[in-house]
Design a protein around this motif. Structure first.
Motif, PDB file in Angstrom:
ATOM      1  N   LYS A 150       0.813  -1.212  -0.030  1.00  0.00           N
ATOM      2  CA  LYS A 150       0.087   0.170   0.068  1.00  0.00           C
ATOM      3  C   LYS A 150       0.883   1.229   0.028  1.00  0.00           C
ATOM      4  CE  LYS A 150      -4.138  -1.818   2.299  1.00  0.00           C
ATOM      5  NZ  LYS A 150      -5.195  -1.812   3.464  1.00  0.00           N
ATOM      6  N   ASP A 151       2.085   1.224   0.829  1.00  0.00           N
ATOM      7  CA  ASP A 151       2.850   2.246   0.844  1.00  0.00           C
ATOM      8  C   ASP A 151       3.632   2.725  -0.469  1.00  0.00           C
ATOM      9  OD1 ASP A 151       2.241   2.768   3.639  1.00  0.00           O
ATOM     10  OD2 ASP A 151       3.832   1.487   4.309  1.00  0.00           O
ATOM     11  N   LEU A 152       4.050   1.645  -1.261  1.00  0.00           N
ATOM     12  CA  LEU A 152       4.515   1.787  -2.467  1.00  0.00           C
ATOM     13  C   LEU A 152       3.431   2.325  -3.543  1.00  0.00           C
ATOM     14  CD1 LEU A 152       6.582  -1.642  -2.979  1.00  0.00           C
ATOM     15  CD2 LEU A 152       7.442   0.862  -3.090  1.00  0.00           C
ATOM     16  N   ILE A 153       2.182   1.900  -3.446  1.00  0.00           N
ATOM     17  CA  ILE A 153       1.315   2.442  -4.382  1.00  0.00           C
ATOM     18  C   ILE A 153       0.971   3.816  -4.254  1.00  0.00           C
ATOM     19  CG2 ILE A 153      -1.151   1.975  -4.936  1.00  0.00           C
ATOM     20  CD1 ILE A 153      -1.084  -0.686  -4.624  1.00  0.00           C
ATOM     21  N   TYR A 158       1.684   9.399  -5.905  1.00  0.00           N
ATOM     22  CA  TYR A 158       2.064  10.851  -5.598  1.00  0.00           C
ATOM     23  C   TYR A 158       3.218  11.084  -6.604  1.00  0.00           C
ATOM     24  CZ  TYR A 158       4.556  14.464  -3.361  1.00  0.00           C
ATOM     25  OH  TYR A 158       5.026  15.683  -2.751  1.00  0.00           O
ATOM     26  N   LYS A 159       3.991  10.309  -7.016  1.00  0.00           N
ATOM     27  CA  LYS A 159       5.247  10.614  -7.911  1.00  0.00           C
ATOM     28  C   LYS A 159       4.367  10.814  -9.438  1.00  0.00           C
ATOM     29  CE  LYS A 159       8.417   7.690  -8.403  1.00  0.00           C
ATOM     30  NZ  LYS A 159       9.163   6.215  -8.376  1.00  0.00           N
ATOM     31  N   PHE A 195       4.618  -4.527  -9.141  1.00  0.00           N
ATOM     32  CA  PHE A 195       3.275  -4.694  -9.030  1.00  0.00           C
ATOM     33  C   PHE A 195       2.451  -3.508  -8.505  1.00  0.00           C
ATOM     34  CE2 PHE A 195       3.885  -9.228  -9.627  1.00  0.00           C
ATOM     35  CZ  PHE A 195       2.981  -9.540 -10.627  1.00  0.00           C
ATOM     36  N   SER A 196       3.205  -2.639  -7.676  1.00  0.00           N
ATOM     37  CA  SER A 196       3.002  -1.516  -7.266  1.00  0.00           C
ATOM     38  C   SER A 196       2.900  -0.347  -8.484  1.00  0.00           C
ATOM     39  CB  SER A 196       3.791  -0.875  -6.084  1.00  0.00           C
ATOM     40  OG  SER A 196       5.237  -0.816  -6.678  1.00  0.00           O
ATOM     41  N   LYS A 197       3.793  -0.564  -9.425  1.00  0.00           N
ATOM     42  CA  LYS A 197       3.926   0.376 -10.585  1.00  0.00           C
ATOM     43  C   LYS A 197       2.759  -0.046 -11.419  1.00  0.00           C
ATOM     44  CE  LYS A 197       6.975   2.516 -11.679  1.00  0.00           C
ATOM     45  NZ  LYS A 197       7.421   3.957 -11.727  1.00  0.00           N
ATOM     46  N   LEU A 198       2.492  -1.146 -11.757  1.00  0.00           N
ATOM     47  CA  LEU A 198       1.385  -1.547 -12.386  1.00  0.00           C
ATOM     48  C   LEU A 198      -0.128  -1.248 -11.880  1.00  0.00           C
ATOM     49  CD1 LEU A 198       0.119  -3.639 -14.732  1.00  0.00           C
ATOM     50  CD2 LEU A 198      -0.030  -5.266 -13.057  1.00  0.00           C
ATOM     51  N   ILE A 230      -0.220   2.785 -12.087  1.00  0.00           N
ATOM     52  CA  ILE A 230      -0.578   3.346 -13.571  1.00  0.00           C
ATOM     53  C   ILE A 230      -1.985   3.024 -13.888  1.00  0.00           C
ATOM     54  CG2 ILE A 230       0.199   2.918 -16.025  1.00  0.00           C
ATOM     55  CD1 ILE A 230       2.906   2.484 -14.942  1.00  0.00           C
ATOM     56  N   TYR A 231      -2.321   1.777 -13.627  1.00  0.00           N
ATOM     57  CA  TYR A 231      -3.810   1.285 -13.894  1.00  0.00           C
ATOM     58  C   TYR A 231      -4.619   2.070 -13.318  1.00  0.00           C
ATOM     59  CZ  TYR A 231      -7.796  -1.729 -15.086  1.00  0.00           C
ATOM     60  OH  TYR A 231      -8.932  -1.969 -15.545  1.00  0.00           O
ATOM     61  N   ILE A 232      -4.797   2.522 -12.157  1.00  0.00           N
ATOM     62  CA  ILE A 232      -5.664   3.146 -11.253  1.00  0.00           C
ATOM     63  C   ILE A 232      -5.655   4.705 -12.082  1.00  0.00           C
ATOM     64  CG2 ILE A 232      -6.151   4.577  -9.173  1.00  0.00           C
ATOM     65  CD1 ILE A 232      -4.904   2.341  -7.665  1.00  0.00           C
ATOM     66  N   VAL A 233      -4.537   5.296 -12.345  1.00  0.00           N
ATOM     67  CA  VAL A 233      -4.382   6.515 -12.899  1.00  0.00           C
ATOM     68  C   VAL A 233      -5.118   6.570 -14.387  1.00  0.00           C
ATOM     69  CG1 VAL A 233      -3.031   8.380 -13.931  1.00  0.00           C
ATOM     70  CG2 VAL A 233      -2.690   7.338 -11.480  1.00  0.00           C
ATOM     71  N   VAL A 234      -4.751   5.410 -15.149  1.00  0.00           N
ATOM     72  CA  VAL A 234      -5.429   5.524 -16.481  1.00  0.00           C
ATOM     73  C   VAL A 234      -6.820   5.146 -16.602  1.00  0.00           C
ATOM     74  CG1 VAL A 234      -5.145   3.974 -18.781  1.00  0.00           C
ATOM     75  CG2 VAL A 234      -3.096   4.692 -17.495  1.00  0.00           C
TER      76      VAL A 234
END
Length: 257
Positions: A2-5, A10-11, A101-104, A107-111
């Motif tokens: 969760k922290d990574l996501i 944020y980034k 998977f945090s990157k995935l 990105i999916y949430i934003v897109v």
């Protein structure tokens, strides 16, 4: 995880790459809206709600949508390697699986969020510019619930397609680690494959096993039933995504710092 996501989100919110997505989706609305307006005075113009809505996908879905999402994803992935910020994650004790998977997920949430806002705006515009004629299903007027469920079903298929596009782009980013190279390969591949798939769809059986099969999703707008066909078209997105992510993770593990 969760922290990574949260860090990734944020980034994205503070970085410049988000403008790739914002500008691209805004342009998609403008192009489709213009396509409707340019034909609005034609006597032969079918100005029904579904016809207007389909314009969004006719103009953007085949090429513009996957290109914008792919470039956005590749930029975010490759920036981690070019700026060497990926080392900070590894030194902090995060596993490569959690980093990927945090990157995935971020990105999916934003897109997905951006797409849902975009399509919601265009659904309103499609209705506003339509002739408000009744929509029929099985020789009777379709209810608002039936129309809504039809649109939701198509959007659900598209969200799976978007996930596959992100997974494919993520894989390229982790394989090459270089933004320019990855974007160039992506543009060439996605353009060639989509052109071949569009032109030789009935001749190429292999295309049925790729996530491009889900690009059929917009053809179900205004079409009721065909549940088996919809499931058949979406399964490749799921299976291909698993393959792309496995390759990305393998490439990430083999990379040495």
């Amino acid at each position: 995880m969760k922290d990574l996501i949260k860090i990734e989100l944020y980034k994205i919110s503070k970085g410049r790459d988000k403008y790739i997505l914002i500008i691209s989706f805004a342009l998609m609305i403008f192009l489709a809206w213009t396509s409707i307006l340019t034909g609005i005075d034609s006597n032969s113009m079918n100005r029904s709600f579904y016809f207007n809505l389909s314009k969004f996908f006719q103009v953007n879905f085949e090429l513009f949508l996957p290109l914008s999402i792919g470039i956005f994803t590749i930029s975010l992935v490759c920036n981690e390697f070019s700026n060497k910020t990926i080392k900070n994650y590894l030194m902090s004790g995060y596993t490569k699986e959690k980093i990927l998977f945090s990157k995935l997920i971020s990105i999916y949430i934003v897109v997905a969020f951006t797409f849902l806002i975009t399509i919601s705006i265009f659904i309103y515009l499609s209705y506003f510019l339509s002739d408000k004629s009744a929509i029929y299903r099985n020789f009777r007027v379709a209810s608002n619930m039936e129309i809504s469920l039809n649109i939701i079903g198509v959007i659900g298929m598209i969200l799976l397609y978007i996930f596959a596009v992100i997974s494919f782009s993520l894989m390229l980013g982790y394989l090459t680690k270089k933004k320019g190279v990855s974007i160039l390969i992506y543009i060439i591949l996605i353009t060639i494959i989509l052109l071949l798939y569009s032109g030789l769809r009935k001749l190429l059986t292999v295309s049925s096993y790729t996530f491009f099969q889900t690009s059929n999703a917009p053809t179900y707008i205004g079409v009721y039933g065909f549940y088996f066909n919809k499931i058949r078209d979406t399964i490749p997105s799921i299976s291909n995504s698993a393959l792309f992510l496995a390759i990305a993770l393998l490439a990430f593990h083999k990379h040495e710092y």
